[in-house]
Design a protein around this motif. Structure first.
Motif, short mmCIF file in Angstrom:
data_model
loop_
_atom_site.label_atom_id
_atom_site.label_comp_id
_atom_site.label_asym_id
_atom_site.label_seq_id
_atom_site.Cartn_x
_atom_site.Cartn_y
_atom_site.Cartn_z
N HIS A 94 41.69 20.47 42.83
CA HIS A 94 41.15 19.72 43.95
C HIS A 94 41.50 20.40 45.26
CE1 HIS A 94 41.30 16.07 41.10
NE2 HIS A 94 40.06 16.50 41.19
N LEU A 95 40.60 20.28 46.23
CA LEU A 95 40.77 20.88 47.55
C LEU A 95 40.73 19.75 48.58
CD1 LEU A 95 38.21 23.81 47.05
CD2 LEU A 95 40.65 23.78 46.45
N PRO A 96 41.82 19.00 48.72
CA PRO A 96 41.79 17.80 49.56
C PRO A 96 41.43 18.07 51.02
CG PRO A 96 44.03 18.36 48.92
CD PRO A 96 43.13 19.20 48.11
N LEU A 131 47.77 28.46 46.35
CA LEU A 131 47.14 28.78 45.07
C LEU A 131 45.64 29.02 45.27
CD1 LEU A 131 47.75 28.98 41.97
CD2 LEU A 131 46.90 26.64 41.80
N PHE A 132 45.01 28.20 46.09
CA PHE A 132 43.59 28.39 46.39
C PHE A 132 43.36 29.74 47.07
CE2 PHE A 132 40.31 27.96 49.72
CZ PHE A 132 39.19 27.90 48.89
N CYS A 133 44.22 30.08 48.04
CA CYS A 133 44.08 31.37 48.74
C CYS A 133 44.27 32.54 47.77
CB CYS A 133 45.10 31.45 49.88
SG CYS A 133 44.76 30.31 51.24
N LEU A 134 45.22 32.41 46.85
CA LEU A 134 45.43 33.46 45.86
C LEU A 134 44.19 33.63 44.98
CD1 LEU A 134 47.24 35.49 44.37
CD2 LEU A 134 48.16 33.57 43.04
N ALA A 135 43.60 32.51 44.57
CA ALA A 135 42.39 32.58 43.75
C ALA A 135 41.27 33.28 44.50
CB ALA A 135 41.97 31.17 43.34
N GLU A 136 41.11 32.97 45.78
CA GLU A 136 40.07 33.63 46.58
C GLU A 136 40.35 35.12 46.70
OE1 GLU A 136 39.29 31.63 50.36
OE2 GLU A 136 37.50 30.90 49.30
N GLU A 137 41.62 35.46 46.91
CA GLU A 137 42.01 36.87 47.03
C GLU A 137 41.69 37.65 45.76
OE1 GLU A 137 46.28 39.16 47.03
OE2 GLU A 137 46.11 37.37 48.29
#
Length: 359
Positions: A94-96, A131-137
């Motif tokens: 989730h991306l609150p 974690l979201f930023c790492l996934a995008e990276e």
């Protein structure tokens, strides 16, 4: 088609957590005939154990799907290592901070804006944001796991939360400004801790339908997996309210596969389950000695008791015919049509508890 569901031991001392590794498909065939899934990664140091487990027991460094149920540290922190050290095809979380439209109107302080609330959520849920930023990276596609989302394998779908229910919970997350209508939350009450002796007899549920857990816990992803005519449900830290919404989806599912594995939510906490929702998910209580072909697993720390797990919760699952297992910091594997593992042996189910001490 076979499966392996591994509840990886989290909590060598008193802090419980969750990390689950799953493999299903033709487990005697090649990697392309199998799907590998990780649900939560425990604390930061558990991430390396998850990576090692997948490489050793699943024979791969590729994960088809990672699911982060919610941003508590005992569930999300280890996933950073999983994304760093394994090839991950897809991340569900989730991306609150993206659900901030109109959110400022929910709070007393008129100076807050939708944008400032979004930034506050990034700060207060730092591990989720990173974690979201790492996934995008790493160019890992990210999808939000709301009710009805299904995986391309066709075996995995999300029972909860719905997007609308999730957005109701966000204003109540830790770190948010004071709401316009402040609700007393029983789970925040501070009471003196005192041990008392509890006595029970078979069939007596000492759990109740009025248990309350935190909004963040109720935002947990509730995942359903159906493999080879067997249904499995993974609950994160979901509470009674969230589980009740998921039970609506469970009851409407057209696939008749019976429930065979269920994760006991929130490490066996007493406020997360009640008799009514358990009856809906597991079935009505049985007579003493009767069993269903059902495994219920609580992921707890080695020294988590009496809080994790609560004996009353374990008994309630036993009343409904489940064979109950507790990790207590060690790994537990349930498998079907899978190769035997050297060094792994059967685990004794939890006995029925007629008396215990409780805070």
């Amino acid at each position: 088609m076979g499966y392996e569901v591994d509840f990886i031991g989290v909590g060598k001392e008193s802090k419980s957590g969750d990390a689950i590794a799953i493999r299903f498909g033709n487990l005697y065939g090649g990697r392309d005939e199998q799907t590998v899934v990780v649900i939560d990664g425990g604390f930061k140091d558990v991430g390396a154990e998850v990576v090692s487990h997948i490489k050793q027991h699943f024979g791969t460094d590729r994960v088809d799907l990672v699911i982060s149920t919610h941003p508590d540290q005992d569930h999300i922190n280890g996933l950073e290592t999983v994304l760093m050290e394994l090839t991950v095809n897809e991340l569900w979380m989730h991306l609150p901070w993206t659900h901030n439209q109109g959110l400022a109107d929910k709070f007393k302080d008129g100076r807050v804006t939708d944008n400032s609330i979004g930034e506050r959520l990034k700060d207060s849920l730092e591990k989720a944001w990173s974690l979201f930023c790492l996934a995008e990276e790493k160019n890992i596609p990210v999808y939000e796991p709301f009710t009805g989302l299904s995986h391309t394998s066709g075996h995995i779908c999300i029972l909860g939360p719905s997007e609308s229910y999730y957005e109701e919970l966000i204003p109540q997350f830790d770190g948010m400004p004071a709401a316009k209508e402040q609700v007393e939350a029983s789970f925040l009450d501070k009471v003196a801790s005192q041990l008392k002796q509890i006595f029970a007899f078979w069939g007596e549920d000492k759990i109740y339908d009025d248990g309350v857990t935190s909004p963040k816990n109720n935002s947990s992803v509730i995942t359903q997996l159906i493999v080879d005519g067997k249904r499995m449900i993974f609950t994160g830290d979901a509470g009674i309210e969230a589980l009740s919404h998921a039970a609506d989806q469970f009851e409407q599912c057209v696939d008749p596969a019976p429930l065979r594995i269920v994760q006991i939510p929130h490490h066996g906490s007493r406020r997360n389950v009640g008799p009514t929702v358990l009856n809906r998910l597991l079935g009505e209580p049985l007579s003493e000695g009767e069993e269903r072909e059902l495994l219920a697993v609580a992921s707890t720390a080695m020294q988590g008791e009496p809080k994790h797990p609560r004996k009353a919760v374990l008994n309630a699952f036993t009343h409904r015919g489940a064979r109950v297992l507790v990790t207590r910091g060690s790994g537990i594997c349930s498998s079907s049509e899978a190769p035997q593992r050297s060094g792994w042996s059967p685990v004794n189910p939890e006995p029925y508890h007629y008396t215990w001490e409780e805070e």
